[in-house]
Design an enzyme around this catalytic site. Structure first.
Site, mmCIF file in Angstrom:
data_model
loop_
_atom_site.group_PDB
_atom_site.id
_atom_site.type_symbol
_atom_site.label_atom_id
_atom_site.label_comp_id
_atom_site.label_asym_id
_atom_site.label_seq_id
_atom_site.Cartn_x
_atom_site.Cartn_y
_atom_site.Cartn_z
ATOM 1 N N GLY A 17 -24.781 65.180 -12.778
ATOM 2 C CA GLY A 17 -23.321 65.206 -12.808
ATOM 3 C C GLY A 17 -22.744 63.887 -12.333
ATOM 4 O O GLY A 17 -22.567 63.683 -11.131
ATOM 5 N N THR A 18 -22.463 62.982 -13.277
ATOM 6 C CA THR A 18 -21.982 61.658 -12.916
ATOM 7 C C THR A 18 -20.451 61.656 -12.930
ATOM 8 O O THR A 18 -19.820 60.970 -13.723
ATOM 9 C CB THR A 18 -22.589 60.601 -13.870
ATOM 10 O OG1 THR A 18 -24.018 60.772 -13.850
ATOM 11 C CG2 THR A 18 -22.285 59.188 -13.411
ATOM 12 N N ASN A 112 -19.179 72.141 -2.971
ATOM 13 C CA ASN A 112 -18.404 72.949 -2.053
ATOM 14 C C ASN A 112 -18.838 74.411 -2.135
ATOM 15 O O ASN A 112 -19.574 74.794 -3.028
ATOM 16 C CB ASN A 112 -16.918 72.892 -2.436
ATOM 17 C CG ASN A 112 -16.221 71.709 -1.781
ATOM 18 O OD1 ASN A 112 -16.456 71.431 -0.605
ATOM 19 N ND2 ASN A 112 -15.382 71.028 -2.535
ATOM 20 N N LYS A 194 -16.714 73.794 6.943
ATOM 21 C CA LYS A 194 -16.057 73.096 5.836
ATOM 22 C C LYS A 194 -15.026 74.008 5.175
ATOM 23 O O LYS A 194 -13.945 73.565 4.773
ATOM 24 C CB LYS A 194 -17.109 72.621 4.827
ATOM 25 C CG LYS A 194 -16.489 71.777 3.721
ATOM 26 C CD LYS A 194 -17.291 70.555 3.363
ATOM 27 C CE LYS A 194 -16.423 69.537 2.645
ATOM 28 N NZ LYS A 194 -16.831 69.260 1.267
ATOM 29 N N ASN A 198 -11.278 73.707 3.622
ATOM 30 C CA ASN A 198 -11.147 73.876 2.170
ATOM 31 C C ASN A 198 -10.295 75.069 1.780
ATOM 32 O O ASN A 198 -9.480 74.981 0.862
ATOM 33 C CB ASN A 198 -12.532 74.021 1.534
ATOM 34 C CG ASN A 198 -13.144 72.673 1.187
ATOM 35 O OD1 ASN A 198 -12.430 71.676 1.056
ATOM 36 N ND2 ASN A 198 -14.454 72.632 1.060
ATOM 37 N N ASN A 202 -7.128 73.425 0.033
ATOM 38 C CA ASN A 202 -7.292 73.395 -1.415
ATOM 39 C C ASN A 202 -6.331 74.381 -2.079
ATOM 40 O O ASN A 202 -5.586 74.030 -2.990
ATOM 41 C CB ASN A 202 -8.739 73.720 -1.803
ATOM 42 C CG ASN A 202 -9.622 72.492 -1.769
ATOM 43 O OD1 ASN A 202 -9.626 71.705 -2.710
ATOM 44 N ND2 ASN A 202 -10.359 72.314 -0.692
ATOM 45 N N SER A 264 -9.649 68.360 -3.764
ATOM 46 C CA SER A 264 -10.287 68.363 -5.087
ATOM 47 C C SER A 264 -9.708 69.446 -5.997
ATOM 48 O O SER A 264 -9.593 69.252 -7.205
ATOM 49 C CB SER A 264 -11.796 68.549 -4.947
ATOM 50 O OG SER A 264 -12.083 69.831 -4.401
#
Lengths: 317, 317
Positions: A17-18, A112, A194, A198, A202, A264
Site C-alpha cells: 500500500g504505497t 488504525n 490510540k 481516534n 476522527n 485521516s
C-alpha cells in the site's frame, strides 16, 4: 536471513500500500538504508516510470528508480511486510499477504483500529506480528506523490514474545530514516490508547466538518470529545488495560496544543473514500460488548458516521 | 366568565405567537366559533391590514378582519391563553404572559419539551395550567400566511386537578373547529411519550439532513432512532412514567407509515432559526440526571445539535 543475524540496515521491507502512510514510511526506510519493495495499485506504472516523490519537513525525497510491484507480480520475500492499506481493504488483506509471508516473516501492521493483529496471527501462524501505531499527518496528493505534513512517530507493540524480540531492529531501521520511534509493552493497551484519540477526533471531524482546533475551541465540541473519550476509557478498562489517571487530560492538552489538524477520517471523507468505521468503531464496540458493556455515545457516533459515509459516497459530484 | 358557567363556544382565547402552530389552531378555534385574539410580532401590521390566511386540508381560511395585537398593546383578558411560541423564546415567556393572565386564566401550553408547565404554574399561581401536545405539520410560509400540511391532533394533559376539570371545555372548543382531540391523565407521561418521537426524529432529521422516511428506510438510521428511543424510555421509567410494552414498536410502525415528514426542528434548521434543544433535549436530560441516571446517546446528540445550530446560524447565506 533472520533478525538475529541481521543489522537493522540489512532488514528488507515490503510496503503493502504505497499511499499517504506506506509511501511516507517506505521513503524514510530507503533514506535509512533499508531495501524497500513497494506494492502499489493505481499508480504502479507511474511510479515505475517517474519514481516516488515524498515532500516532507524531514526533507523532500524523489526516489527514482524505485522497486515497485503490482500485487499480481511475482514479489521477492522481504524480512518485514508493512501493512499500509486502509482497514477498509481488510476483507482482502489475508489474500494479498499470502504470497508475501514466509517462515518467520515479520508482519508490521501500521493500520488504525482494533483486532487485526489477532486475525493476521491466526491466518499466518508462521509469521511474527507486530503493530506499529502511526502518529502521522500525511496525504497522497497525486500519483506517486505523497505530502507529509507533520508528526510521524511510530509506536511499536508486539502481539507476543516473538514480536517483542524483533522490535529493537525495527526501531533501528525506522530511526535510521529519521522517524521517531518508541515501543510499548502491551498491544491492547497501545491500541486502546490510540483509540482514545481516534474515536473522538476522527468521528467528530467528519460529523462536524471541522479540524481538531475547532472541536477544541467550542465548549460543546470539547464536552463531546471528552464524553467519547470517557467511553473509550471504559472500553479500555473493560478489556483489562485501564488508562492511567491523567492520561485523558494530557491527551486533551496535547490536542489543544496541536495546529489545526485533519484526522485521516476527515481526509477520507473529503476524498469520498470509504471511512474506517469497522475497525475504528465497530470492532472496539464488539470487543467491549462481548464483555457485557455498552458504549452508547460511541455506538450513536458510529451509526451517524455510517449514514454520513453512505451519503458521501453516493452523492453526485 | 369562568369555565363553570361557559359553553365551550363561549370560551375566549388569546394566541401568543401567530406562527405555524398558533396561527393554525387560532384559525380552527375561530372556525369553531370561539373568540380569538392573536398576538403577533413581525407581521402584526400585515395581519391587521390583510388578515390571516391558513391553507389547510381542512379547508383554506382567510380571516379578515382579525383581532390582532402587538405584545406591547393593551390586550383584553381571555379565558385561555395558548402558548404558541417556540421554546427558544421561553426566557421571556413569563414576562410576555404577565399582562395576559388573571385570576383563573387557563394557560394552555402548546409547546414541545419538558418542564415548562411547572415553571408557568410557579410564576402564575393564580392561573390554571394545561398542556396541549400538538401532533401537527404546519409551516409559516409568509407574513400572515400559514400552510397546514398534515395532522393536527391536540392531546390535552393537566398539570393538576384544577386543570383536569377544564379540559372538557377545551376539547369542545378545539373539536368545534375540526381539530382532533384527546386527553391523557398524566402530564409527565404525555410529555415523555411525545419525547419518544421528538428526541430521535427531530434530532436525526437535522444531523442527517433528511425527512423521517429516509431515517426509517436505512437500517442504521432506524437502529439509531431505536437506540435514542430506548434511552427516552429509560428516562420515562426513571421519572416514574414507564412506557407500556409495545409502545415503542407501535411508534416506529406509525413513523414507518407516515408520508415523508419534516419534523419542526428540521424546518427550524432549514430556516436558520434557533433549534429547540434546551427544552426538547437538555431539560429531559437534566430531569433524568437529577435522579442519578444518564442517557449518553441523547447527550451526544444534544451536543452535536448545539454545534450544528451554532454553525447554521452563524453561516453566511
Amino acid at each position: 536471513m533472520t533478525s538475529d543475524t541481521a543489522n537493522s540496515q540489512d532488514l528488507s521491507f515490503t510496503i503493502l500500500g504505497t499511499g499517504a502512510l506506506g509511501g511516507f514510511y517506505g521513503s524514510r526506510l530507503l533514506v535509512g538504508g533499508s531495501r524497500v519493495r513497494f506494492i502499489a495499485h493505481s499508480d504502479v506504472d507511474f511510479i515505475r516510470r517517474e519514481g516516488l516523490r515524498v515532500d516532507s519537513p524531514l526533507g523532500d525525497q524523489h526516489h527514482h528508480p524505485v522497486e515497485v510491484y503490482a500485487d499480481s507480480d511475482e514479489i521477492p520475500l522481504s524480512d518485514v511486510v508493512c501493512v499500509g492499506l486502509k482497514t477498509t481493504q481488510n476483507h482482502r488483506l489475508v489474500e494479498l499477504l499470502r504470497p508475501l509471508v514466509g517462515e518467520g516473516t515479520l508482519i508490521l501492521n501500521l493500520q488504525n483500529g482494533l483486532t487485526m493483529e489477532e486475525e493476521l496471527a491466526e491466518a499466518f501462524p508462521q509469521a511474527v506480528v507486530v503493530a506499529g501505531l502511526c502518529f502521522l499527518c500525511s496525504n497522497k496528493v497525486g500519483p506517486g506523490h505523497i505530502a507529509h505534513l507533520d508528526y510521524g512517530l511510530v509506536s511499536f507493540a508486539p502481539l507476543d514474545a516473538r514480536g517483542r524480540e524483533r522490535i529493537p531492529d525495527l526501531m533501528a531501521a525506522f530511526s535510521a530514516g529519521g522517524v521517531k520511534v518508541e515501543s510499548q509493552p502491551s498491544l491492547p493497551q497501545a491500541r486502546w490508547r490510540k483509540l482514545a484519540w481516534n474515536i473522538p477526533f476522527n468521528g467528530l471531524s467528519v460529523l462536524l466538518d471541522v479540524e481538531t482546533n475547532r472541536i477544541m475551541a467550542d465548549p460543546d465540541g470539547r464536552a463531546l470529545a471528552e464524553q467519547l473519550m470517557a467511553e473509550v476509557s471504559l472500553g479500555a478498562e473493560t478489556c483489562g488495560v485501564p488508562f492511567d489517571e491523567g492520561f485523558m487530560p494530557r491527551l486533551m492538552e496535547i490536542t489543544e496544543a496541536m495546529t489545526p489538524y485533519a484526522p485521516s477520517m476527515r481526509l477520507d471523507y473529503l476524498a469520498r473514500r470509504e471511512l474506517e468505521i469497522e475497525f475504528m468503531y465497530r470492532r472496539p464496540l464488539r470487543e467491549v460488548a462481548r464483555r457485557g458493556v455498552r458504549l452508547p455515545a460511541i455506538e450513536a457516533v458510529a451509526r451517524l458516521l455510517t449514514l454520513f459515509d453512505r451519503r458521501n459516497r453516493s452523492a453526485e459530484t
